[in-house]
Design a protein around this motif. Structure first.
Motif, PDB file in Angstrom:
ATOM      1  N   UNK A 361      79.204   4.465  35.535  1.00 42.57           N
ATOM      2  CA  UNK A 361      77.849   3.959  35.675  1.00 42.57           C
ATOM      3  C   UNK A 361      76.907   4.909  36.402  1.00 42.57           C
ATOM      4  N   UNK A 362      77.358   6.096  36.791  1.00 39.04           N
ATOM      5  CA  UNK A 362      76.464   7.057  37.415  1.00 39.04           C
ATOM      6  C   UNK A 362      76.159   6.809  38.869  1.00 39.04           C
ATOM      7  N   UNK A 477      60.199   5.917  41.504  1.00 40.48           N
ATOM      8  CA  UNK A 477      60.340   6.410  40.140  1.00 40.48           C
ATOM      9  C   UNK A 477      59.019   6.167  39.418  1.00 40.48           C
ATOM     10  N   UNK A 478      58.392   7.263  38.965  1.00 33.96           N
ATOM     11  CA  UNK A 478      57.075   7.201  38.327  1.00 33.96           C
ATOM     12  C   UNK A 478      57.245   6.931  36.838  1.00 33.96           C
ATOM     13  N   UNK A 479      56.408   6.052  36.295  1.00 35.46           N
ATOM     14  CA  UNK A 479      56.589   5.611  34.913  1.00 35.46           C
ATOM     15  C   UNK A 479      56.213   6.681  33.895  1.00 35.46           C
ATOM     16  N   UNK A 491      62.683  14.926  41.431  1.00 37.06           N
ATOM     17  CA  UNK A 491      63.723  15.235  40.464  1.00 37.06           C
ATOM     18  C   UNK A 491      63.219  14.931  39.053  1.00 37.06           C
ATOM     19  N   UNK A 492      63.493  15.837  38.124  1.00 35.49           N
ATOM     20  CA  UNK A 492      63.199  15.626  36.714  1.00 35.49           C
ATOM     21  C   UNK A 492      64.521  15.683  35.967  1.00 35.49           C
ATOM     22  N   UNK A 493      65.265  14.564  36.017  1.00 32.41           N
ATOM     23  CA  UNK A 493      66.600  14.521  35.429  1.00 32.41           C
ATOM     24  C   UNK A 493      66.530  14.390  33.915  1.00 32.41           C
ATOM     25  N   UNK A 498      73.162   9.416  33.254  1.00 31.60           N
ATOM     26  CA  UNK A 498      73.547   8.043  33.640  1.00 31.60           C
ATOM     27  C   UNK A 498      72.914   7.603  34.955  1.00 31.60           C
ATOM     28  N   UNK A 499      72.775   8.526  35.928  1.00 28.24           N
ATOM     29  CA  UNK A 499      72.209   8.127  37.217  1.00 28.24           C
ATOM     30  C   UNK A 499      70.716   7.821  37.087  1.00 28.24           C
ATOM     31  N   UNK A 500      70.021   8.472  36.147  1.00 18.67           N
ATOM     32  CA  UNK A 500      68.622   8.102  35.886  1.00 18.67           C
ATOM     33  C   UNK A 500      68.549   6.722  35.249  1.00 18.67           C
TER      34      UNK A 500
END
Length: 579
Positions: A361-362, A477-479, A491-493, A498-500
């Motif tokens: 599940x990250x 977390x920006x939409x 961060x730009x994942x 999975x963690x995002x």
């Protein structure tokens, strides 16, 4: 701290039983127990693993506490680990508290479902399904008329409340039933929770049959459904544990390992019947026999603060003989079965453990990427605010445990009306932090707070955390670009990380829950309260301020409604009729 410093510090420690702690700043990195503190600490000059080597490198000093016996050291170690959650220990993470039923220590006891029982109350549980418990408690109240009101509302009443009219209470507060007769009804409820199913099932069955004879088929069907819940309440898992036994309570433990995390499944049997199943999460240690180490840590930490069973049945033998000796000295049998009924129970426990442990599940990656002081971000709370140009402003606080929504731990709050998202978020997080610090929120502190929004919303939340002193990490977390914002960096994942996805699920649920509450409040305020004669804008605001929502107004008693300025008996009656 280097190996030479460890040896030098160890030489000044006592050669007595006790516990020791490796500390960096205010953070406890590791807690251990020893028969000889000096000898045990000296062994850390030659670290046993890379993990312990990293811990020693970070440590700045070593604390210790001497005990009289090895058992005292064992229990003190367990308590310190639970209190400090050291990063380098195998730690039991109690992600949630389970619902209990309490009967208060009052001349006329109150019955209620709670996660934080009073010390003096008679308590039954814990139970894993809150919905089933609430169904049973409602059935008990309808059958025996036990009160559910607070002691404050019970005192000095001149007339019965709405619960009496609805058949949920026999109104001992106004003498509608004698205290002696009420106590007999309480004893009937106690008999049910102690295992006498017929104490509640029999009167329900009679009522169901009477309703069917009177052609009240809908009511009979409702009673049938409730009867099924009541009859199965004490029987969960009867096929798994059915043999008679002289042992009152047995716990069966199974361990599943996945990477650096472990899951312990606990099956609890009483009088030969399986009555409870729980899962618990720990950090998995390094080394060869990791399952045995996990069992040792779980046994010490879990049972140090709970009533001991008559026996524990394990998937394998713990690696800490001190733990086994302590349990056996307390009269607890410790068994590792090879075949038979108990071996089948161990297999069932292992199956329960593997069900949760097998999920990728990250959460561990999320904790590592954000440099959290936990191995897995097991518990995350998400916050969002919703309003319409500053009207009907609400905030949501949702909770995810092990990557899944924990709806029983959702909270929502009506906020002051203003068109300022930053101020609203600051108010929402301050409310959560204040309740946590004052002990008025029965949920555990989360591993991470997730704010729906970018740098501005996150800074507002951080202001609230700094103001209150609640030490919990927070990110936003920006939409627009799905950027994860922390106090130090952005961060730009990858979109498929999975963690995002974990954070997106929490953010989306916080948004949904906030919008749902806002729409409900907005629609109800416009269509329900405004239509009640005698309720104007000022009275409507007073009602919502007092009870939080239209639903709160609907559930309030007539007596409570008339306590609101501007609401007389006629208006209160009309509110109850229309709502």
């Amino acid at each position: 701290m280097d190996p030479a410093a460890v040896s030098e510090r160890a030489s000044a420690l006592p050669s007595d039983p006790g516990v020791y702690q490796f500390v960096a700043g205010d953070a406890v990195l590791y807690v251990g127990k020893a028969v000889d503190i000096r000898a045990r600490v000296r062994s850390y000059a030659d670290p046993r693993s890379e993990r312990i080597s990293r811990m020693i490198d970070r440590a700045e000093h070593i604390d210790f506490a001497v005990t009289d016996t090895e058992t005292q050291a064992l229990l003190l170690e367990a308590n310190l680990i639970k209190r400090h959650q050291p990063r380098y220990n195998v730690r039991l993470k109690d992600d949630k508290s389970y619902p209990l039923v309490q009967l208060t220590a009052h001349a006329v006891p109150r019955i209620e479902v709670t996660r934080d029982p009073e010390d003096s109350a008679t308590v039954f549980g814990p139970y894993t399904d809150k919905g089933r418990v609430e169904t049973v408690v409602k059935a008990i109240r309808e059958t025996y008329g036990l009160r559910g009101c607070s002691d404050h509302k019970y005192s000095n009443r001149s007339r019965p409340c709405l619960d009496y009219e609805m058949g949920l209470c026999t109104a001992p507060c106004t003498g509608e039933i004698a205290e002696r007769d009420y106590r007999e009804d309480v004893e009937s409820a106690v008999r049910f929770f102690e295992g006498e199913t017929g104490a509640l099932a029999d009167p329900l069955r009679r009522e169901m049959e009477a309703a069917a004879q009177d052609a009240e088929f809908e009511r009979a069907a409702n009673l049938r459904d409730r009867l099924e819940v009541v009859e199965s309440f004490h029987g969960a898992g009867e096929d798994a544990v059915s043999a008679q036994t002289d042992e009152r309570a047995i716990d069966v433990l199974g361990v599943s390992l996945r990477g650096d995390s472990a899951t312990v499944a606990r099956l609890h049997a009483e009088r030969g019947q399986l009555v409870d199943r729980t899962r618990h999460h720990l950090d998995a240690p390094e080394g060869e026999d990791r399952t045995a180490a996990v069992l040792s840590a779980f046994l010490a930490q879990f049972y140090a603060e709970r009533e001991l069973p008559d026996a524990v049945v394990l998937s394998e033998h713990p690696d800490d003989e001190d733990v086994v000796a302590w349990l056996e000295s307390e009269g607890v049998g410790v068994r590792v079965p090879g075949a038979g009924r108990e071996a089948k129970l161990v297999e069932l426990a292992l199956k329960n453990a593997r069900r949760r442990a097998g999920r990728d599940d990250g959460l561990a990656t999320l904790a590592r990427e954000l440099d959290l002081d936990v191995r897995r971000a097991s518990r995350i709370e998400g916050f969002d605010v919703s309003h319409a140009q500053g009207k009907a402003v609400v905030g949501s606080d949702v909770c995810f445990v092990e990557g899944s929504a924990e709806t029983s731990d959702y909270r929502r709050r009506r906020l002051p009306e203003r068109n300022d998202d930053y101020a609203n978020m600051r108010e929402l997080v301050r409310w959560r932090a204040t309740r946590a610090l004052e002990g008025r929120d029965d949920r555990p502190d989360p591993d991470l707070l997730l704010i729906d929004g970018g740098k501005g919303q996150l800074n507002a939340a951080l202001d609230a955390l700094d103001e209150t002193g609640w030490d919990v990490p927070a990110v936003g977390i920006a939409k627009d670009r799905e950027l994860v914002v922390t106090p130090d960096r952005t961060f730009d994942w990858p979109d498929d990380a999975p963690h995002l996805h974990v954070l997106q699920r929490v953010r989306d649920e916080a948004h949904r829950f906030a919008v749902q509450y806002h729409q409900t409040l907005r629609d109800e305020v416009k269509t329900v309260l405004d239509d009640v004669p005698g309720v104007g804008e000022k009275t409507r605001r007073a009602l919502l301020t007092r009870f939080g929502s239209v639903e709160g107004v609907r559930e309030a008693s007539l007596e409570d409604l008339t306590d609101v300025p501007g609401v007389g008996e006629k208006t209160a009656d009309e509110l109850k009729r229309r709502l």
